[in-house]
Design a protein around this motif. Sequence first.
Motif, mmCIF file in Angstrom:
data_model
loop_
_atom_site.group_PDB
_atom_site.id
_atom_site.type_symbol
_atom_site.label_atom_id
_atom_site.label_comp_id
_atom_site.label_asym_id
_atom_site.label_seq_id
_atom_site.Cartn_x
_atom_site.Cartn_y
_atom_site.Cartn_z
ATOM 1 N N CYS A 77 9.626 6.559 0.831
ATOM 2 C CA CYS A 77 8.499 7.501 0.855
ATOM 3 C C CYS A 77 8.676 8.451 -0.321
ATOM 4 N N LYS A 135 12.248 0.425 12.486
ATOM 5 C CA LYS A 135 12.914 -0.748 11.915
ATOM 6 C C LYS A 135 14.420 -0.769 12.177
ATOM 7 N N HIS A 142 5.622 4.128 -0.274
ATOM 8 C CA HIS A 142 4.641 4.929 0.458
ATOM 9 C C HIS A 142 4.495 6.247 -0.307
ATOM 10 N N ALA A 150 15.548 4.198 5.829
ATOM 11 C CA ALA A 150 14.410 4.384 4.923
ATOM 12 C C ALA A 150 14.792 5.480 3.944
ATOM 13 N N ASP A 202 11.981 0.336 2.475
ATOM 14 C CA ASP A 202 10.897 1.314 2.389
ATOM 15 C C ASP A 202 11.382 2.593 1.724
ATOM 16 N N ILE A 255 9.476 5.245 10.145
ATOM 17 C CA ILE A 255 9.798 3.898 9.659
ATOM 18 C C ILE A 255 11.222 3.513 10.036
ATOM 19 N N ALA A 266 8.901 8.716 6.848
ATOM 20 C CA ALA A 266 10.123 7.929 6.663
ATOM 21 C C ALA A 266 10.944 7.889 7.949
#
Length: 310
Positions: free
Chosen positions: A28, A70, A51, A74, A26, A66, A63
């Motif tokens: 951001c 997870k 994102h 991120a 991911d 996230i 972020a």
Amino acid sequence: MKKKINLNYYFSQVFVKQLKRLGVKDVCISPGSRNTPLTMAFANERGIKKHIIIDERSSAFFALGIAKAKGIPAAILTTSGTATAELYPAIIEAYNSRIPLIVITADRPPELIDTGANQTIHQANMYANHIRLFVDAGLPKINNLALKRIQQKATDLFLSASVKNRGPVHINFPFRKPLEPFSFNAELEKDVHDYYLKNDASGKSLKLKRGEIKPSLVKKIKNAERPLILAGLDNYDDDFAEQVINLSYKMNAPIIADIYSNLRFGNNCENIISQAGNFLRSKEIDKKFEPDLIIQFGNAPTVNSLLEFF
């Protein structure tokens, strides 16, 4: 056969593809002008979810959420200037909570710093007090050494953020114009071009040596008659939580889980005390409950009665 490239964009591609190899899923992005090469490199990289969040402060906290959910780093990407300062509150939160973030900032080239140019601030290591590692990407170059080094830097950032000492890390990319991918300003042999996009040439190992426990500490643990384990605020993964629970059984030690510790939830273990702050307020219990060894994981407790007890 030579291939025409934009120097900034290709350099960014090599970096972004290395992050993907390492496991970043991911990013951001707060779009701007100076971070165009990195924005386009992420945009064209399948396997990394993008994102797009205009406000940098919101992007950083998104972020953060996230990464916390997870358990893997991120990435946050922002343009140069005061936009970078908007990330700081989330970076401080990540630093104190040991949440892995890879902060990527675009910057003006060195010759534009301190010249009165718009949106030029000193960005090198600007989060110094609240990051685990800072890396200066340097101005993009396309020789073998420079391309290997940017892959190495990506690997160092990932390992520092997620393994060595979990928390936020920062890399700063100075770019000279042109910034757009199709504004070609360099040429590179096609086989070299394709090699660094498809392969990890960093020579870095992702395997870390296990730390050794000092014999004096082993002796203290073995000789403890009334041991206690304190689990403070931290992002414990399932494997680590299981190891702490197994240790508590072997030592016959209760685990006091702070109110912000995720060990309080999802673990069917009778040794975990999740409401210790309540009964430790009792002076009678305080006198009787005298551990001869305390093993602490994570940050200091946040509940006053726990702080007073310890």
